[in-house]
Design an enzyme around this catalytic site. Structure first.
Site, mmCIF file in Angstrom:
data_model
loop_
_atom_site.group_PDB
_atom_site.id
_atom_site.type_symbol
_atom_site.label_atom_id
_atom_site.label_comp_id
_atom_site.label_asym_id
_atom_site.label_seq_id
_atom_site.Cartn_x
_atom_site.Cartn_y
_atom_site.Cartn_z
ATOM 1 N N LYS A 185 34.759 51.859 31.688
ATOM 2 C CA LYS A 185 33.349 52.182 31.930
ATOM 3 C C LYS A 185 33.144 52.417 33.431
ATOM 4 O O LYS A 185 33.260 51.492 34.229
ATOM 5 C CB LYS A 185 32.421 51.046 31.493
ATOM 6 C CG LYS A 185 30.957 51.494 31.545
ATOM 7 C CD LYS A 185 29.968 50.354 31.586
ATOM 8 C CE LYS A 185 29.449 50.032 32.950
ATOM 9 N NZ LYS A 185 28.707 51.078 33.648
ATOM 10 N N GLY A 199 33.667 44.498 41.149
ATOM 11 C CA GLY A 199 32.231 44.582 41.399
ATOM 12 C C GLY A 199 31.751 43.320 42.082
ATOM 13 O O GLY A 199 32.512 42.641 42.788
ATOM 14 N N THR A 237 30.344 39.517 42.881
ATOM 15 C CA THR A 237 30.777 38.171 42.480
ATOM 16 C C THR A 237 29.869 37.645 41.365
ATOM 17 O O THR A 237 30.336 36.987 40.431
ATOM 18 C CB THR A 237 30.785 37.239 43.704
ATOM 19 O OG1 THR A 237 31.769 37.753 44.616
ATOM 20 C CG2 THR A 237 31.150 35.813 43.341
ATOM 21 N N GLU A 268 38.089 41.509 40.773
ATOM 22 C CA GLU A 268 38.163 41.870 42.184
ATOM 23 C C GLU A 268 36.715 41.935 42.656
ATOM 24 O O GLU A 268 35.971 42.833 42.258
ATOM 25 C CB GLU A 268 38.894 43.210 42.313
ATOM 26 C CG GLU A 268 39.485 43.422 43.676
ATOM 27 C CD GLU A 268 38.504 44.077 44.610
ATOM 28 O OE1 GLU A 268 37.789 43.318 45.306
ATOM 29 O OE2 GLU A 268 38.438 45.298 44.634
ATOM 30 N N CYS A 289 34.447 46.470 49.616
ATOM 31 C CA CYS A 289 34.518 45.029 49.345
ATOM 32 C C CYS A 289 35.235 44.278 50.462
ATOM 33 O O CYS A 289 34.926 43.137 50.744
ATOM 34 C CB CYS A 289 35.179 44.777 47.995
ATOM 35 S SG CYS A 289 36.726 45.670 47.819
ATOM 36 N N GLU A 329 27.190 39.092 51.486
ATOM 37 C CA GLU A 329 27.764 40.439 51.539
ATOM 38 C C GLU A 329 26.623 41.453 51.561
ATOM 39 O O GLU A 329 25.850 41.543 50.612
ATOM 40 C CB GLU A 329 28.637 40.655 50.298
ATOM 41 C CG GLU A 329 29.307 41.995 50.277
ATOM 42 C CD GLU A 329 30.177 42.210 49.042
ATOM 43 O OE1 GLU A 329 29.739 41.846 47.931
ATOM 44 O OE2 GLU A 329 31.281 42.752 49.185
HETATM 45 P P1 NDP Z 1 27.866 45.304 39.888
HETATM 46 O O1 NDP Z 1 28.823 44.211 40.015
HETATM 47 O O2 NDP Z 1 26.564 45.061 39.220
HETATM 48 O O3 NDP Z 1 28.535 46.540 39.099
HETATM 49 C C1 NDP Z 1 29.906 46.827 39.032
HETATM 50 C C2 NDP Z 1 30.235 47.413 37.661
HETATM 51 O O4 NDP Z 1 29.994 46.435 36.649
HETATM 52 C C3 NDP Z 1 29.403 48.605 37.254
HETATM 53 O O5 NDP Z 1 30.157 49.461 36.427
HETATM 54 C C4 NDP Z 1 28.285 47.971 36.447
HETATM 55 O O6 NDP Z 1 27.654 48.875 35.582
HETATM 56 C C5 NDP Z 1 29.042 46.917 35.693
HETATM 57 N N1 NDP Z 1 28.271 45.761 35.251
HETATM 58 C C6 NDP Z 1 27.213 45.173 35.866
HETATM 59 N N2 NDP Z 1 26.793 44.105 35.147
HETATM 60 C C7 NDP Z 1 27.608 43.997 34.086
HETATM 61 C C8 NDP Z 1 27.682 43.100 32.992
HETATM 62 N N3 NDP Z 1 26.859 42.084 32.865
HETATM 63 N N4 NDP Z 1 28.631 43.292 32.069
HETATM 64 C C9 NDP Z 1 29.502 44.308 32.189
HETATM 65 N N5 NDP Z 1 29.470 45.206 33.188
HETATM 66 C C10 NDP Z 1 28.542 45.049 34.136
HETATM 67 O O7 NDP Z 1 27.604 45.935 41.293
HETATM 68 P P2 NDP Z 1 26.312 46.723 41.758
HETATM 69 O O8 NDP Z 1 26.607 48.122 41.554
HETATM 70 O O9 NDP Z 1 25.044 46.257 41.159
HETATM 71 O O10 NDP Z 1 26.267 46.302 43.270
HETATM 72 C C11 NDP Z 1 25.668 45.069 43.658
HETATM 73 C C12 NDP Z 1 26.441 44.413 44.758
HETATM 74 O O11 NDP Z 1 27.754 44.130 44.310
HETATM 75 C C13 NDP Z 1 26.692 45.262 45.989
HETATM 76 O O12 NDP Z 1 25.626 45.223 46.865
HETATM 77 C C14 NDP Z 1 27.911 44.624 46.546
HETATM 78 O O13 NDP Z 1 27.538 43.496 47.286
HETATM 79 C C15 NDP Z 1 28.678 44.193 45.341
HETATM 80 N N6 NDP Z 1 29.724 45.158 44.955
HETATM 81 C C16 NDP Z 1 30.996 44.852 45.244
HETATM 82 C C17 NDP Z 1 31.983 45.753 44.943
HETATM 83 C C18 NDP Z 1 33.392 45.488 45.250
HETATM 84 O O14 NDP Z 1 34.168 46.429 45.381
HETATM 85 N N7 NDP Z 1 33.815 44.250 45.335
HETATM 86 C C19 NDP Z 1 31.700 47.047 44.341
HETATM 87 C C20 NDP Z 1 30.313 47.234 44.008
HETATM 88 C C21 NDP Z 1 29.396 46.317 44.332
HETATM 89 P P3 NDP Z 1 26.415 49.771 36.120
HETATM 90 O O15 NDP Z 1 26.947 50.603 37.226
HETATM 91 O O16 NDP Z 1 26.075 50.550 34.924
HETATM 92 O O17 NDP Z 1 25.344 48.832 36.590
#
Ligand code: NDP
Length: 828
Positions: free
Chosen positions: A191, A244, A246, A266, A300, A397
């Site tokens: 996804k 994504g 934490t 991660e 990240c 972050e």
């Molecule tokens: P999220 O962790 O919400 O999203 C990452 C992925 O997970 C996306 O594909 C999202 O879908 C999906 N997702 C979100 N919630 C769920 C769930 N409950 N079950 C399954 N899948 C889920 O990151 P955000 O995009 O909201 O960003 C928020 C913050 O996260 C950023 O400001 C940053 O601090 C951090 N982040 C860290 C990353 C890293 O590389 N470590 C990458 C991205 C964000 P969808 O896109 O449809 O919401």
């Protein structure tokens, strides 16, 4: 502007990349369907999401919004494909991965432009960094597919893998997930992030082009609350790989607890960028630009905390401000920009909120004179000084182009400041003194450490976090283990669950013995056939009739025997219900004390491997002196024959020898990524580990878990077998006479599952191993989400501890370590 003006200012105009081929590609295909079984299908709900360009705010495409029925269909396709894909030879899988890599290169410019349009990141970065790394990842893993049979013997693919990726490196994260999964014979349902689906959809076309068998790769676009959650909860998914935030990682840990799904996470970071006063400041300034303004700081592992040695802080900050004045922000397709657009208005607002909070908390904000474009999602590069280490800016972050600067005086202070967040993803260290830099690197809690460089990635060098930055590695050989299981597990029966859970209920009789035996069980009834060793005389049997001197073991904490806080004891019985002794009933306070003692013994991690090996050999030596006594104890607790028990002791001695041997042999590797330099991949101790032991093989099960953890430099809090803890408590004297420093091994007896849960809930415990029942496994995984500690549980499955394949070896050592990759470039 005249030629003279240009010469004087060195200003340069825009250099736009043509968007037309990518926009045409989108126009011909939208609205995009879901990619299931190599077919494009419409979402069952008939609903579509919009993908918008963050640089311009304009609509780019409409993509399908998958619901749970679509996820079911994708998982079913992946399951059907798994049967043949997992049996396909490594060479054939290698050819497919190689073909993907070649096709990525063939379509590289279209992919780069699509990525820039969709995400807002600069075309320079997508063209020169993201897409080449994607191709490299598939080439590298084609190699592992080819070598799997010879290099990972005894391992099998996990099955159907659910993969959820973020928006900051959309295609690169896809590659990090899909390449190792396919190489190891898994099939996937991926996804993409809601904001950035387009390159994943182009990737699906590549899958079709190269003729990958249907169902091996399925791509479902959609929202987190629909597609994402359905994938996480799907009962026919065997593993979830997530990148994504934490917070979401934590919720996925809870949602999958006890399900038996493998999990790699991660997550976020707040990585330090440490500058010592002998660093080359010109390189440092360019390093900072790469650390925090690469990808708009939406990385990240962004070096978002600048830690500067006090005496150079002023000149460094002055130079940094001058450099920031020259940075250019603008349209992602302009080749002459440094910083592109923030991915969405929501993210932009969040960055602004955190910046405002930083100002309100008293930090000093500085931004360059120029202003970014008003149309689109832009945020200027921002520098904060006067930041306190506990403030929001220093801890949270921000995921934007915002740098916070702090100072330190000594190397020790730099390390303390660097480690002062719950995260542990990456760090970079700048000093011309390589001795200093290499001394600092192992002391940083981070999965990657870059020396005099930053944000370098390569498929050969694993990437992943310590602490709340998650667990598991992507890349390198270590990353492959996230996508395989030991083959013997397929046939392991769930017998352990039932025997353990039955046993846990059976002996719950409290108080003293009912039949008048002494607590040590030394009554005449204890002498039975099983205990008579060859050559034993009747005189010996007579002596055993004497009332024994009470030897109720206490807990073992910090190298001392201490009474349980509860003041209660737990009775231990033979299998036919006779009392054989009592042990302390450990509680929360005992666990707290034991964890504290384990932390106090952290110097064990820096003891030389030779020294740790010597102590393990010494333990074996001292245990062997008492072989007979240990064998009899096993007979007493388990009712097994003496010969059987004696062989358990022999295997235990051999196991101690194995881990003494491994101490100085599980050392890591040196990678040679495409750069002038080396990457040292070092397995490091995780820290304080909680270990809950199985009931079967009370001595061997205990040593099989404690020895590898100790060998790798961890300190442990162990809950021995609940039913038969006396083999572990008999080890107290062995530990005391083997030069083992106090606090390296701490033993808390009592009810295993509740003590294991306390360990899993404890924020100062870094990992928990649990070998018990299914419900206990679930509880440990669920409770571990608090500080995202690593867990290794058996889901109630039996493991044959006598068998070296199942009971010892590298699997244990990998679980007892985390790999740190230290990047050391060289050359002037
Ligand atoms: P999220 O962790 O919400 O999203 C990452 C992925 O997970 C996306 O594909 C999202 O879908 C999906 N997702 C979100 N919630 C769920 C769930 N409950 N079950 C399954 N899948 C889920 O990151 P955000 O995009 O909201 O960003 C928020 C913050 O996260 C950023 O400001 C940053 O601090 C951090 N982040 C860290 C990353 C890293 O590389 N470590 C990458 C991205 C964000 P969808 O896109 O449809 O919401």
């Amino acid at each position: 502007m005249s030629v003279m003006d240009i010469f004087a200012t060195m200003e340069y105009g825009p250099a736009p990349e043509a968007a037309a081929p990518a926009l045409d590609w989108i126009k011909e295909r939208q609205p995009f369907g879901l990619f299931i079984n190599n077919q494009w299908v419409q979402p069952s709900s008939g609903e579509y999401l919009e993908s918008v360009s963050p640089a311009t705010g304009r609509l780019l495409a409409r993509v399908a919004a998958a619901g749970s029925a679509d996820v079911d269909a994708a998982v079913a396709a992946a399951r059907a494909a798994f049967a043949t894909w997992s049996e396909t030879s490594g060479h054939v899988r290698a050819r497919y991965l190689y073909a993907i890599a070649r096709h990525i290169q063939k379509h590289s410019r279209l992919l780069a432009v699509l990525e820039s349009l969709d995400n807002g990141k600069s075309i320079r970065e997508t063209r020169d960094i993201d897409i080449p790394l994607v191709a490299r990842h598939f080439y590298y893993h084609a190699g592992w597919a080819q070598l799997m049979a010879s290099e990972l013997p005894g391992y099998q693919p996990v099955g159907v893998v659910g993969q959820i990726i973020p928006w900051n490196f959309p295609l690169l994260m896809l590659a990090w997930k899909i390449a190792p999964a396919l190489a190891m014979g898994n099939t996937v349902v991926l996804k993409p992030a809601r904001y950035t689906p387009l390159t994943a959809l182009k990737f699906a076309e590549i899958v079709q082009e190269i003729g990958l068998p249907p169902g091996v790769v399925n791509i479902v676009t959609g929202e987190a609350s629909q597609a994402g959650e359905a994938l996480v909860k799907h009962p026919d998914v065997n593993k979830i790989a997530f990148t994504g935030s934490t917070e979401v990682g934590r919720s996925i840990r809870r949602a999958t607890a006890g399900s038996g799904k493998k999990l790699s996470l991660e997550l976020g970071g707040k990585s330090p960028f440490i500058v010592f006063d002998d660093a080359d400041l010109d390189s440092v300034i360019e390093g900072i630009v790469d650390a925090i303004w690469f990808n708009q700081g939406q990385v990240c592992c962004a070096g978002s905390r600048l830690l500067v040695q006090e005496d150079i802080a002023e000149p460094l900050i002055a130079r940094l401000r001058a450099r920031m004045e020259k940075l250019r922000t603008g349209d992602s397709l302009d080749k002459a920009i440094d910083i592109g657009a923030i991915v969405s208005p929501g993210q932009l607002k969040e960055i602004q909120r955190l910046v405002d909070q930083g100002v309100a908390e008293g930090a000093e904000m500085w931004q360059p004179q120029w202003t970014p474009p008003s149309e689109g999602c832009y945020f200027p590069p921002t520098l904060f000084t006067n930041v306190s280490p506990a403030s929001t800016l220093a801890q949270v972050e921000i995921f934007g182009p915002v740098l916070v600067a702090m100072t330190f005086r000594t190397p020790a202070e730099a390390v303390a400041l660097a480690n002062n967040t719950p995260y542990g993803l990456a760090a970079s260290v700048w000093s011309e003194n390589i001795n200093l830099a290499l001394d600092i690197a192992p002391r940083l809690k981070a999965g990657s450490v870059w020396i005099n460089c930053t944000n370098l990635f390569d498929a050969s060098s694993g990437f992943g976090g310590y602490r709340e930055s998650g667990f598991g590695r992507e890349g390198g050989k270590e990353g492959l283990y996230e996508y395989v299981r030991p083959a013997w597990e397929t046939h392991a029966e769930a017998t352990s669950a039932t025997t353990e859970e039955r046993a846990a209920r059976a002996p719950e009789r409290d108080g003293a013995s009912e039949n008048g035996t002494s607590p040590d069980g030394a009554s005449g009834e204890m002498i039975d056939d099983k205990l008579s060793t060859p050559g034993q005389s009747n005189g010996h049997a007579f002596a055993a009739m004497l009332p024994a001197i009470d030897r109720t073991p206490k807990l073992f904490i910090g190298g001392k025997q201490v009474r349980p806080d509860s003041g209660y004891s737990r009775s231990i019985y033979t299998p036919d219900g006779r009392l054989i002794g009592e042990v302390g009933e450990g509680n929360r306070k005992d666990i707290r004390n034991a964890v504290e003692a384990a932390h106090a013994a952290s110097g064990w991690a820096s003891a030389s491997t030779h020294n740790r090996a010597q102590i393990l050999y010494y333990l074996a030596e001292n245990l062997s002196i008492r072989e007979d006594e240990f064998a009899r104890r096993i007979v007493q607790q388990t009712g097994r024959s003496y010969a059987d028990a004696a062989s358990e002791v022999q295997v235990t001695l051999s196991r101690l020898f194995s881990y003494a041997a491994w101490c100085d042999k599980f050392e890591g590797v040196v990678h040679r990524p495409p750069l002038r330099g080396v990457v040292l991949a070092m397995p490091e101790a995780i820290g304080v580990m909680g270990i809950a032991c199985p009931d079967d093989y009370p001595l061997l099960g205990f040593i099989s878990l404690v020895a590898p953890a100790m060998a790798m430099g961890n300190t442990v809090v162990v809950v021995p077998s609940q039913r038969s803890p006396l083999s572990a408590t008999d080890c107290y004297q062995v530990f005391e006479t083997s030069d083992l420093p106090g606090g390296v091994v701490n033993i808390v007896t009592g009810e295993r599952d509740s003590l294991a849960q306390l360990l899993a809930e404890h924020d100062d415990v870094d990992a928990v191993w649990y070998f018990g029942g299914t419900e206990g496994s679930r509880r440990v995984e669920f409770a571990s989400a608090g500080n995202m500690k690593r867990t290794w549980v058996n889901y109630g499955r039996a493991r044959n501890w006598l068998d070296a394949l199942q009971g010892e070896g590298e699997e244990f050592l990998r679980e007892a370590t985390q790999v740190k990759n230290i990047w050391v470039p060289y050359g002037e």
